[in-house]
Design an enzyme around this catalytic site. Structure first.
Site, mmCIF file in Angstrom:
data_model
loop_
_atom_site.group_PDB
_atom_site.id
_atom_site.type_symbol
_atom_site.label_atom_id
_atom_site.label_comp_id
_atom_site.label_asym_id
_atom_site.label_seq_id
_atom_site.Cartn_x
_atom_site.Cartn_y
_atom_site.Cartn_z
ATOM 1 N N LYS A 32 0.842 -1.206 0.000
ATOM 2 C CA LYS A 32 0.000 0.000 0.000
ATOM 3 C C LYS A 32 0.871 1.247 0.000
ATOM 4 O O LYS A 32 0.418 2.332 0.382
ATOM 5 C CB LYS A 32 -0.928 0.003 1.233
ATOM 6 N N ARG A 33 2.126 1.085 -0.362
ATOM 7 C CA ARG A 33 3.105 2.185 -0.387
ATOM 8 C C ARG A 33 3.158 2.888 0.981
ATOM 9 O O ARG A 33 3.305 4.092 1.088
ATOM 10 C CB ARG A 33 2.785 3.190 -1.506
ATOM 11 N N ALA A 70 2.949 7.034 1.309
ATOM 12 C CA ALA A 70 2.005 7.650 0.369
ATOM 13 C C ALA A 70 0.921 8.463 1.061
ATOM 14 O O ALA A 70 -0.052 8.869 0.421
ATOM 15 C CB ALA A 70 1.362 6.562 -0.494
ATOM 16 N N LEU A 72 -2.187 9.582 3.680
ATOM 17 C CA LEU A 72 -3.463 9.016 4.148
ATOM 18 C C LEU A 72 -3.847 7.793 3.318
ATOM 19 O O LEU A 72 -3.730 7.816 2.082
ATOM 20 C CB LEU A 72 -4.562 10.083 3.989
ATOM 21 N N LEU A 74 -6.041 6.309 1.295
ATOM 22 C CA LEU A 74 -7.184 6.863 0.552
ATOM 23 C C LEU A 74 -8.284 5.821 0.348
ATOM 24 O O LEU A 74 -9.461 6.183 0.244
ATOM 25 C CB LEU A 74 -6.696 7.385 -0.810
ATOM 26 N N GLY A 119 0.293 12.997 3.601
ATOM 27 C CA GLY A 119 0.540 12.657 4.998
ATOM 28 C C GLY A 119 1.905 12.023 5.229
ATOM 29 O O GLY A 119 2.398 12.017 6.363
ATOM 30 N N GLU A 122 3.917 14.836 6.078
ATOM 31 C CA GLU A 122 3.584 15.265 7.445
ATOM 32 C C GLU A 122 4.305 14.374 8.462
ATOM 33 O O GLU A 122 4.836 14.861 9.469
ATOM 34 C CB GLU A 122 2.064 15.205 7.654
ATOM 35 N N GLU A 142 -2.748 16.606 -1.977
ATOM 36 C CA GLU A 142 -4.113 16.725 -1.444
ATOM 37 C C GLU A 142 -5.006 17.582 -2.339
ATOM 38 O O GLU A 142 -6.172 17.266 -2.565
ATOM 39 C CB GLU A 142 -4.085 17.344 -0.031
ATOM 40 N N ARG A 145 -6.547 15.767 -5.042
ATOM 41 C CA ARG A 145 -7.468 14.690 -4.624
ATOM 42 C C ARG A 145 -8.760 15.255 -4.033
ATOM 43 O O ARG A 145 -9.600 14.498 -3.543
ATOM 44 C CB ARG A 145 -6.812 13.805 -3.564
ATOM 45 N N GLY A 150 -4.228 17.240 6.984
ATOM 46 C CA GLY A 150 -4.852 17.107 8.307
ATOM 47 C C GLY A 150 -3.895 16.577 9.361
ATOM 48 O O GLY A 150 -4.296 16.335 10.498
HETATM 49 C C1 1HE Z 1 -2.552 3.447 -1.683
HETATM 50 C C2 1HE Z 1 -2.081 4.767 -1.511
HETATM 51 C C3 1HE Z 1 -2.759 5.585 -0.574
HETATM 52 C C4 1HE Z 1 -0.858 3.805 -2.989
HETATM 53 N N1 1HE Z 1 -3.811 5.035 0.070
HETATM 54 N N2 1HE Z 1 -3.582 2.965 -1.014
HETATM 55 N N3 1HE Z 1 -1.338 10.852 -1.160
HETATM 56 C C5 1HE Z 1 -1.464 10.568 -2.436
HETATM 57 O O1 1HE Z 1 -2.263 11.122 -3.124
HETATM 58 C C6 1HE Z 1 -0.512 9.526 -2.962
HETATM 59 C C7 1HE Z 1 -1.229 8.415 -3.657
HETATM 60 N N4 1HE Z 1 -0.312 7.402 -4.172
HETATM 61 C C8 1HE Z 1 0.465 7.598 -5.263
HETATM 62 O O2 1HE Z 1 0.533 8.655 -5.870
HETATM 63 C C9 1HE Z 1 1.271 6.436 -5.732
HETATM 64 O O3 1HE Z 1 0.660 5.239 -5.236
HETATM 65 C C10 1HE Z 1 2.746 6.428 -5.278
HETATM 66 C C11 1HE Z 1 3.491 7.542 -5.988
HETATM 67 C C12 1HE Z 1 2.890 6.583 -3.777
HETATM 68 C C13 1HE Z 1 3.382 5.049 -5.635
HETATM 69 O O4 1HE Z 1 3.170 4.794 -7.016
HETATM 70 P P1 1HE Z 1 3.269 3.306 -7.563
HETATM 71 O O5 1HE Z 1 3.077 3.359 -9.043
HETATM 72 O O6 1HE Z 1 4.511 2.676 -7.038
HETATM 73 O O7 1HE Z 1 2.082 2.472 -6.863
HETATM 74 P P2 1HE Z 1 0.506 2.397 -7.230
HETATM 75 O O8 1HE Z 1 0.317 1.419 -8.342
HETATM 76 O O9 1HE Z 1 -0.087 3.740 -7.383
HETATM 77 O O10 1HE Z 1 -0.075 1.784 -5.891
HETATM 78 C C14 1HE Z 1 0.264 0.488 -5.444
HETATM 79 C C15 1HE Z 1 -0.771 0.061 -4.430
HETATM 80 O O11 1HE Z 1 -0.693 0.931 -3.307
HETATM 81 C C16 1HE Z 1 -2.183 0.183 -4.960
HETATM 82 O O12 1HE Z 1 -2.944 -0.810 -4.308
HETATM 83 P P3 1HE Z 1 -3.437 -2.134 -5.080
HETATM 84 O O13 1HE Z 1 -4.223 -2.870 -4.025
HETATM 85 O O14 1HE Z 1 -4.229 -1.672 -6.259
HETATM 86 O O15 1HE Z 1 -2.163 -2.857 -5.478
HETATM 87 C C17 1HE Z 1 -2.623 1.532 -4.447
HETATM 88 O O16 1HE Z 1 -4.016 1.660 -4.325
HETATM 89 C C18 1HE Z 1 -1.956 1.542 -3.100
HETATM 90 N N5 1HE Z 1 -1.779 2.891 -2.614
HETATM 91 N N6 1HE Z 1 -1.038 4.970 -2.331
HETATM 92 C C19 1HE Z 1 -4.198 3.774 -0.139
HETATM 93 N N7 1HE Z 1 -2.385 6.829 -0.314
HETATM 94 C C20 1HE Z 1 -4.574 13.431 7.549
HETATM 95 S S1 1HE Z 1 -4.907 14.041 6.018
HETATM 96 C C21 1HE Z 1 -3.618 13.514 4.991
HETATM 97 C C22 1HE Z 1 -3.965 13.824 3.576
HETATM 98 C C23 1HE Z 1 -3.287 12.895 2.625
HETATM 99 O O17 1HE Z 1 -2.289 12.265 2.916
HETATM 100 S S2 1HE Z 1 -3.984 12.732 1.080
HETATM 101 C C24 1HE Z 1 -3.083 11.389 0.350
HETATM 102 C C25 1HE Z 1 -2.061 11.935 -0.523
#
Ligand code: 1HE
Length: 269
Positions: A32-33, A70, A72, A74, A119, A122, A142, A145, A150
């Site tokens: 889940k990264r 990665a 929160l 999501l 996050g 963070e 964020e 998205r 937070g």
């Molecule tokens: C996840 C998450 C996640 C990956 N929550 N499952 N954060 C983001 O917007 C970052 C979102 N993630 C990404 O942009 C990319 O995943 C990465 C750059 C981190 C990695 O890319 P990659 O190509 O190596 O991996 P992927 O194919 O995107 O993801 C692999 C798996 O990890 C996949 O799951 P699968 O079950 O389909 O294999 C993804 O769904 C999972 N995954 N990132 C859940 N974030 C207190 S408020 C805080 C606000 C925030 O943090 S907003 C989040 C911002």
């Protein structure tokens, strides 16, 4: 009697204890990264609440796999379809975890690789020292998205890079990496070798300091930043009164007085 941390109770954190009191804490959800679900946040709260009383001399905080974190979870957030009050409470648990890190008094050295985003940034910004390598990149996605930070970014990330840069990162999804990220202060160290190696070296170095001295460095400075200058100066005097007269410091002072202690020299050119 130090507190006993039962490392077997952690499922999402992989914890290794080194002989010199350095603990390597790895967020271990690489599939889940290393996204932060509520269970992982609770484990961070638990570990960093106990660490200051458990004889932990320094922590290397790492992420398993190619990415540090990665942010929160999501998918969990999507599936839970939380109410505003529910998510407020989620954020308060994030703050609990990250405040325990920043104000706990145990040096936390973050080993950053790949994505340090949302996050994840963070989390990294609650560490005392951040080490990056050539794979590391930082972003606050964020905005794209439909979300907002937070987990303390408005405080810690704004502090690191400045309000205007943080606003730009959130509005545009701008990514910082390499020398530019280092120059901005997103990390204090940039290494050619994997960041974990350097983070471990730094943690070992900090673990040689007296625990009470490290406690002051890794709690008092953060607290004092929240005070007026008058109150901070007063608090600094009180902390120095306790730290600078600790019995364990006497042998270090004696080594200096008898010219056995290493002197501070400029780096080799
Ligand atoms: C996840 C998450 C996640 C990956 N929550 N499952 N954060 C983001 O917007 C970052 C979102 N993630 C990404 O942009 C990319 O995943 C990465 C750059 C981190 C990695 O890319 P990659 O190509 O190596 O991996 P992927 O194919 O995107 O993801 C692999 C798996 O990890 C996949 O799951 P699968 O079950 O389909 O294999 C993804 O769904 C999972 N995954 N990132 C859940 N974030 C207190 S408020 C805080 C606000 C925030 O943090 S907003 C989040 C911002």
């Amino acid at each position: 009697m130090p507190l006993d941390i039962d490392i077997a109770r952690f499922a999402n954190l992989d914890i290794k204890v080194e002989d010199d009191g350095v603990w390597i804490v790895t967020v271990n959800r690489p599939d889940k990264r290393n996204a932060l679900d509520i269970a992982t946040i609770e484990e961070l709260v638990s570990f960093f609440s106990d660490a200051p009383r458990a004889g932990v001399r320094a922590v290397v905080l790492a992420g398993a796999g190619d990415h540090f974190c990665a942010g929160l979870d999501l998918i969990e957030h999507h599936d839970a379809d939380r109410s505003p009050a529910d998510f407020m409470h989620v954020c308060l648990r994030w703050h609990e975890a990250f405040n325990k890190m920043e104000y706990g008094g145990v040096p936390v050295i973050a080993a950053l690789q790949g994505a340090v985003v949302g996050g994840g940034l963070e989390l990294a910004s609650a560490a005392h020292i951040r080490v990056m390598d050539h794979t590391t990149y930082f972003a606050l996605p964020e905005g794209q998205r439909g979300l907002f930070t937070g987990g303390g970014a408005t405080i810690r990330v704004a502090d690191l890079v400045g309000k205007d840069r943080m606003i730009d990162m959130m509005l545009t999804g701008r990514v910082y990496q390499g020398q530019e990220a280092l120059d901005l202060g997103l990390a204090q160290y940039f290494t050619e070798t994997p960041s974990i190696d350097k983070a471990l070296e730094i943690a070992r170095r900090t673990a040689e300091n007296l625990p009470l001295t490290n406690f002051a460095i890794c709690s008092a400075i953060s607290h004092m930043q929240n005070m007026s200058a008058m109150d901070a100066a007063y608090a600094e005097a009180v902390v120095a009164g306790v730290v600078n007269t600790q019995p364990d410091a006497r042998s270090r002072l004696a080594d200096f007085a008898s010219k056995k202690a290493a002197r501070v020299r400029r780096n080799a050119d």
